[in-house]
Design an enzyme around this catalytic site. Sequence first.
Site, PDB file in Angstrom:
ATOM      1  N   LYS A 176       0.082 -20.866 -39.704  1.00 52.98           N
ATOM      2  CA  LYS A 176      -0.966 -20.037 -39.119  1.00 52.98           C
ATOM      3  C   LYS A 176      -1.003 -18.688 -39.828  1.00 52.98           C
ATOM      4  O   LYS A 176      -2.053 -18.134 -40.080  1.00 52.98           O
ATOM      5  CB  LYS A 176      -0.698 -19.812 -37.623  1.00 52.98           C
ATOM      6  CG  LYS A 176      -1.249 -20.924 -36.750  1.00 52.98           C
ATOM      7  CD  LYS A 176      -1.408 -20.438 -35.314  1.00 52.98           C
ATOM      8  CE  LYS A 176      -1.922 -21.567 -34.440  1.00 52.98           C
ATOM      9  NZ  LYS A 176      -2.173 -21.180 -33.065  1.00 52.98           N
ATOM     10  N   ARG A 177       0.176 -18.200 -40.132  1.00 53.76           N
ATOM     11  CA  ARG A 177       0.272 -16.856 -40.686  1.00 53.76           C
ATOM     12  C   ARG A 177      -0.232 -16.802 -42.131  1.00 53.76           C
ATOM     13  O   ARG A 177      -1.048 -15.986 -42.502  1.00 53.76           O
ATOM     14  CB  ARG A 177       1.743 -16.413 -40.623  1.00 53.76           C
ATOM     15  CG  ARG A 177       1.993 -14.945 -40.710  1.00 53.76           C
ATOM     16  CD  ARG A 177       3.456 -14.635 -40.350  1.00 53.76           C
ATOM     17  NE  ARG A 177       4.358 -15.764 -40.580  1.00 53.76           N
ATOM     18  CZ  ARG A 177       4.868 -16.108 -41.751  1.00 53.76           C
ATOM     19  NH1 ARG A 177       4.563 -15.427 -42.820  1.00 53.76           N
ATOM     20  NH2 ARG A 177       5.684 -17.144 -41.865  1.00 53.76           N
TER      21      ARG A 177
END
Length: 465
Positions: A247-248
């Site tokens: 996600k990051r």
Amino acid sequence: MSSRPVRTRFAPSPTGLLHIGGVRTALFSWAHARKHGGTFVLRIEDTDLERSTPESVAAILDGMHWVGLDYDEGPFYQMQRMARYKTVIGQMLDSGHAYYCYCSREELDAMRAEAEARGEKPRYDRRWRPEEGKTLPAVPADVQPVVRFRTPIDGAVTWDDAVKGRIEIGNVELDDLIIARPDGTPTYNFCVVVDDVDMQISHVIRGDDHVNNTPRQIHMYQALGAEVPVFAHLPMIHNDQGQKMSKRRDAVSVVDYDTQGYLPEALLNYLARLGWGHGDDEFFTLEQFVEWFDLKDVSPSPSRFDRDKLLWLNAQHIKAADPARLAERVAAFLADKGVATADGPQLADVCALLKDRSQTLVEMADQAEYFYRPLNPTAEVVEKHLQPEDEERLKLFAEGAAALPQWDAATLSAFIKDFVKQQGVKMPQVGMPLRAKVCGITNTPSVDAVLALIGRDEVLRRLAA
Ligand code: GLU
């Protein structure tokens, strides 16, 4: 396989952007429902109060809207179903499928340390689990209990995953998991099961990061006397370095693809090919995908995100799209650049001319600009195509063009050919300076079509400038 009506769901947690992996999960759930004339449900799993945000809920709803995956029911919000979860926890306690556990944090820490010292997996020692003939500890006055699920001790859980095949997990691997916290709030695995039962979900299609939850959830279905759905765990999508998409690092919100000039059908076409295939077909419509889709054709191995392929597919879908629809999006990109289109040619006609040469709609808007205002030619373009002799020739060209009986691509094409002959030069010696002068760049579609669209008055004005 059961014969119940097909009902699938997409159940994102609103803790970040709606990213590629999420949309692929939604797409496969949606397609399975559509293919079987079933129902597709959207459920927002927002019980993680610390990480859930309204912005993320909005990103999910916007993203679903943009890609066009329509849901038949929902969005349902888990936070609005708390009373229901509490009722079911009460039923589980009454039926003996769950029990109160009064262990303090210190006791649990000690249990963990002992297990680790023995080289075992830390687990709850079932101290508060009622058994026939067993005396439970005295209930401490100062501890708010959790509620634990009474997991069977012997045997194993088995299911035929529609993607991964048969999976068997021994019950020794599973703890008596907590289904309600000391404050009475239900935990994740429990809510998912209650929802999937209440919403009569027939096929749970989700990312394979949830595969470890499945045996625990199956036990809960059985405790509730509910039919266990078909599970289909979709393989992960890796980034172009072959790493698990994080996600990051890799998350791009799905609506960012809109901002970058992608068509939703291109993105869905691309995502459909991640982990699923229909022969060698690369380019297809959503209708074809629904017709062809079958969970049994989903590959259990991870797939890799390939931006170049997505770009290629986007170009194909732009080619196939209705120019009027492209124009709506391109108009917004042009407006962002401060380009007014009201007084120029119809934008749909411009898009029709450009759609074979644009990989994204942003690129198309860049190319569309010179139909509405000339671009400044670079020094290199001037050096190559706008020398004094070119300017002289363009003047003569303008005189002839002003006198043309009509202004359309065919008339212009014939006129340009005659002019080239009469000047005793080659086509590029007229075509390139014309483009450079009128458009400001030389990389344009056929010059007669471009001039026709820009219109006589504007072309003559630019040639005279
Ligand atoms: N809320 C979970 C997630 O976003 C999905 C749970 C499920 O599909 O069962 O990963």
